[in-house]
Design a protein around this motif. Sequence first.
Motif, PDB file in Angstrom:
ATOM      1  N   PRO A  10      46.096  56.929  26.918  1.00 60.32           N
ATOM      2  CA  PRO A  10      47.296  56.307  26.359  1.00 60.32           C
ATOM      3  C   PRO A  10      47.039  55.862  24.899  1.00 60.32           C
ATOM      4  O   PRO A  10      45.948  55.436  24.550  1.00 60.32           O
ATOM      5  CB  PRO A  10      47.536  55.113  27.257  1.00 60.32           C
ATOM      6  CG  PRO A  10      46.255  54.860  27.945  1.00 60.32           C
ATOM      7  CD  PRO A  10      45.519  56.163  27.998  1.00 60.32           C
ATOM      8  N   THR A  11      48.070  56.023  24.076  1.00 58.99           N
ATOM      9  CA  THR A  11      47.948  55.630  22.671  1.00 58.99           C
ATOM     10  C   THR A  11      48.088  54.131  22.556  1.00 58.99           C
ATOM     11  O   THR A  11      48.852  53.496  23.284  1.00 58.99           O
ATOM     12  CB  THR A  11      49.027  56.306  21.806  1.00 58.99           C
ATOM     13  OG1 THR A  11      50.299  55.952  22.281  1.00 58.99           O
ATOM     14  CG2 THR A  11      48.862  57.798  21.809  1.00 58.99           C
ATOM     15  N   SER A  12      47.327  53.594  21.599  1.00 57.95           N
ATOM     16  CA  SER A  12      47.450  52.158  21.391  1.00 57.95           C
ATOM     17  C   SER A  12      48.217  51.942  20.093  1.00 57.95           C
ATOM     18  O   SER A  12      48.112  52.703  19.147  1.00 57.95           O
ATOM     19  CB  SER A  12      46.078  51.503  21.324  1.00 57.95           C
ATOM     20  OG  SER A  12      45.357  52.040  20.244  1.00 57.95           O
ATOM     21  N   VAL A  13      48.931  50.933  20.043  1.00 54.82           N
ATOM     22  CA  VAL A  13      49.751  50.628  18.885  1.00 54.82           C
ATOM     23  C   VAL A  13      48.946  49.709  17.968  1.00 54.82           C
ATOM     24  O   VAL A  13      48.357  48.729  18.410  1.00 54.82           O
ATOM     25  CB  VAL A  13      51.055  49.949  19.323  1.00 54.82           C
ATOM     26  CG1 VAL A  13      51.899  49.569  18.120  1.00 54.82           C
ATOM     27  CG2 VAL A  13      51.813  50.849  20.255  1.00 54.82           C
ATOM     28  N   VAL A  14      48.919  50.064  16.670  1.00 54.55           N
ATOM     29  CA  VAL A  14      48.218  49.232  15.703  1.00 54.55           C
ATOM     30  C   VAL A  14      49.143  48.058  15.366  1.00 54.55           C
ATOM     31  O   VAL A  14      50.291  48.266  14.961  1.00 54.55           O
ATOM     32  CB  VAL A  14      47.886  50.040  14.424  1.00 54.55           C
ATOM     33  CG1 VAL A  14      47.225  49.168  13.367  1.00 54.55           C
ATOM     34  CG2 VAL A  14      47.019  51.216  14.772  1.00 54.55           C
ATOM     35  N   PRO A  15      48.652  46.861  15.522  1.00 50.86           N
ATOM     36  CA  PRO A  15      49.515  45.720  15.267  1.00 50.86           C
ATOM     37  C   PRO A  15      49.777  45.582  13.758  1.00 50.86           C
ATOM     38  O   PRO A  15      48.933  45.936  12.943  1.00 50.86           O
ATOM     39  CB  PRO A  15      48.729  44.537  15.796  1.00 50.86           C
ATOM     40  CG  PRO A  15      47.316  44.972  15.776  1.00 50.86           C
ATOM     41  CD  PRO A  15      47.341  46.449  15.996  1.00 50.86           C
ATOM     42  N   PRO A  16      50.916  45.086  13.350  1.00 55.18           N
ATOM     43  CA  PRO A  16      51.189  44.893  11.922  1.00 55.18           C
ATOM     44  C   PRO A  16      50.320  43.761  11.365  1.00 55.18           C
ATOM     45  O   PRO A  16      50.039  42.788  12.052  1.00 55.18           O
ATOM     46  CB  PRO A  16      52.672  44.537  11.882  1.00 55.18           C
ATOM     47  CG  PRO A  16      52.977  44.029  13.246  1.00 55.18           C
ATOM     48  CD  PRO A  16      52.021  44.688  14.190  1.00 55.18           C
ATOM     49  N   PHE A  17      49.854  43.929  10.136  1.00 57.14           N
ATOM     50  CA  PHE A  17      49.054  42.882   9.496  1.00 57.14           C
ATOM     51  C   PHE A  17      49.354  42.886   7.997  1.00 57.14           C
ATOM     52  O   PHE A  17      49.794  43.876   7.443  1.00 57.14           O
ATOM     53  CB  PHE A  17      47.560  43.066   9.766  1.00 57.14           C
ATOM     54  CG  PHE A  17      47.013  44.371   9.278  1.00 57.14           C
ATOM     55  CD1 PHE A  17      46.483  44.493   7.995  1.00 57.14           C
ATOM     56  CD2 PHE A  17      47.019  45.486  10.105  1.00 57.14           C
ATOM     57  CE1 PHE A  17      45.982  45.688   7.569  1.00 57.14           C
ATOM     58  CE2 PHE A  17      46.513  46.685   9.663  1.00 57.14           C
ATOM     59  CZ  PHE A  17      45.992  46.806   8.387  1.00 57.14           C
ATOM     60  N   ALA A  18      49.088  41.771   7.385  1.00 55.31           N
ATOM     61  CA  ALA A  18      49.331  41.630   5.949  1.00 55.31           C
ATOM     62  C   ALA A  18      48.265  42.420   5.178  1.00 55.31           C
ATOM     63  O   ALA A  18      47.131  42.553   5.644  1.00 55.31           O
ATOM     64  CB  ALA A  18      49.277  40.159   5.548  1.00 55.31           C
TER      65      ALA A  18
END
Length: 166
Positions: A10-18
């Motif tokens: 399963p693909t993991s989602v990269v969390p948004p970051f500054a």
Amino acid sequence: MGLVPYVPPPTSVVPPFAPLRVRGGRHRLRRAVHRRRRAMAAGLAMTAAALAASAPRDPGRPQSQAQHTQPRQEQPRADVVSAPVRIADAATVRLLRPGDRVDVIAAGGSRDSDARVVATGARVTQVPDARAGGDGGALVVLAVPRATAAELAGAGATSRLAVTLC
């Protein structure tokens, strides 16, 4: 036995970051240049102070005046003067340029008189228009010691003058 189909993980989602900001990175080069300028200025100031402290002082002058003026180096006075000389051969004068070194030779009017060297190593300072001389020769201005200028004037009045390039 049967084949098992490939199932990707399963693909993991990269969390948004500054976005990352490097601290002070924008002005790092500018600060480095300013530090070098300050170091260069400090070095030049130290050199100037050392030169001023080691300069020879004139005991006859007041101390405050000696600090603010640069001492003159005494040069031996050579009494070099400009001597205009009329050379008999105008074509020879056309070969001369300011800065050339010449010997001036005086030849008497009669055939039995010997030629003599009046000036050696005289520096040519000016060569006025030699075309206007005609048969009367051409004028050249030489830088010579004062005593030699007097000899040139006397020889020019009684003899025909010639030059040789040194």
